[in-house]
Design an enzyme around this catalytic site. Structure first.
Site, PDB file in Angstrom:
ATOM      1  N   LEU A   1     -31.443   3.266 -27.302  1.00 33.93           N
ATOM      2  CA  LEU A   1     -30.004   3.115 -27.046  1.00 33.93           C
ATOM      3  C   LEU A   1     -29.711   3.249 -25.556  1.00 33.93           C
ATOM      4  O   LEU A   1     -29.245   4.286 -25.090  1.00 33.93           O
ATOM      5  CB  LEU A   1     -29.216   4.164 -27.847  1.00 33.93           C
ATOM      6  CG  LEU A   1     -29.695   4.459 -29.278  1.00 33.93           C
ATOM      7  CD1 LEU A   1     -28.750   5.446 -29.954  1.00 33.93           C
ATOM      8  CD2 LEU A   1     -29.804   3.197 -30.098  1.00 33.93           C
ATOM      9  N   ASP A   2     -29.944   2.189 -24.820  1.00 35.34           N
ATOM     10  CA  ASP A   2     -29.851   2.246 -23.362  1.00 35.34           C
ATOM     11  C   ASP A   2     -28.556   1.609 -22.870  1.00 35.34           C
ATOM     12  O   ASP A   2     -28.209   0.499 -23.277  1.00 35.34           O
ATOM     13  CB  ASP A   2     -31.051   1.507 -22.748  1.00 35.34           C
ATOM     14  CG  ASP A   2     -31.230   1.825 -21.274  1.00 35.34           C
ATOM     15  OD1 ASP A   2     -30.496   2.691 -20.751  1.00 35.34           O
ATOM     16  OD2 ASP A   2     -32.104   1.217 -20.638  1.00 35.34           O
TER      17      ASP A   2
END
Length: 277
Positions: free
Chosen positions: A41-42
């Site tokens: 989850l960047d």
């Protein structure tokens, strides 16, 4: 009157979109459907900065994106979804930032247990993966409660990697193997020395992620191509997909494109996996 008409139109549009999505998934299911999707989850903080949002609002937007993507995955027929929620390395960030993420995590874990949550709608078993004793105590207790409350669900599996790095997982597994051998030697001191060697299967059996099959597709948003110490052992033969969208911006088109690419290279991946058996 106008509000009722607006509500009716909204419902009709929502139903039409849902129908079209399900039809699209039925078309995709003609080919091989991935069994296990993993997400890094960047881009939550960059999203907040991009839209001038307040502190932590990027993470909240990211959680909403996660709930939507989980729904897509389960509708498509993906059994396992793994997310990289919090790395051991993230504990080195500013104390106030770590505390905010822990508080948000506690809030969202409790939200997962609500009757109307996606967990109950899709019969999801929730598993927290990692060195959980590093978590703040309220978060650890909530995580244990969530795992216990969903332990009988078997329709889908959500694995949340918190206080996790792949190197820590491998070290943990090796230590567990050594402890197992020492315990066995105490029981039977005359045991053949060769049988005390650590085997590949022993390492995999003691992995945190030993509860799930290897990953089919790993998606990291923001266009980054680094694995960042995530599932290094379990991503040997999988599709790596790095859309440029920040995590809160990820949507249906990214999932569809990832699955199409997986189906395209599926024969190659299967050939590699069979060689390793």
């Amino acid at each position: 009157m106008e509000n009722k008409e607006h509500t009716l139109v909204t419902r009709l549009v929502g139903s039409l979109v849902s129908y079209m999505r399900r039809f699209l998934f039925r078309v995709l299911s003609v080919g091989p459907v991935p069994n296990h999707l993993a997400f890094i989850l960047d881009g939550n903080r960059r999203y907040a900065k991009k839209w001038n949002l307040g502190e932590g609002m990027g993470h909240r937007a990211g959680f909403l994106a996660l709930m939507t993507l989980m729904k897509y995955c389960y509708e498509l027929g993906v059994k396992y979804v793994t997310i990289y929620a919090f790395s051991i390395d993230n504990f080195r960030r500013r104390p106030d930032e770590v505390q905010y993420v822990m508080d948000l995590m506690l809030e969202k874990i409790e939200g997962l247990l609500k009757e109307e949550s996606i967990v109950n709608q899709y019969g999801v078993k929730v598993l927290f993966i990692g060195n959980l004793k590093l978590l703040h105590e309220p978060v650890r207790i909530a995580a244990e409660k969530a795992m216990k409350a969903t332990s009988n669900n078997n329709q889908s599996i959500l694995l949340i990697c918190v206080a996790y790095t792949s190197t820590d997982e491998i070290v943990h597994s090796a230590q567990e193997c050594c402890d197992e051998i020492r315990s066995s030697m105490k029981v039977n001191e005359e045991k053949d020395v060769k049988s005390d060697l650590i085997k590949l299967g022993d390492i995999e059996r003691h992995m945190y992620m030993g509860v799930a099959p290897d990953v089919d597709i790993l998606i990291r948003t923001s266009g980054e191509t680094r694995l960042s110490n995530f599932l290094l052992w379990q991503t040997t033969d999988c599709l790596l997909y790095s859309p440029k969208a920040l995590w809160p911006e990820i949507g249906l088109r990214h999932i569809v494109w990832g699955v199409l690419n997986f189906q395209r290279i599926y024969p190659y991946l299967e050939k590699r996996r069979k060689k390793q058996l």
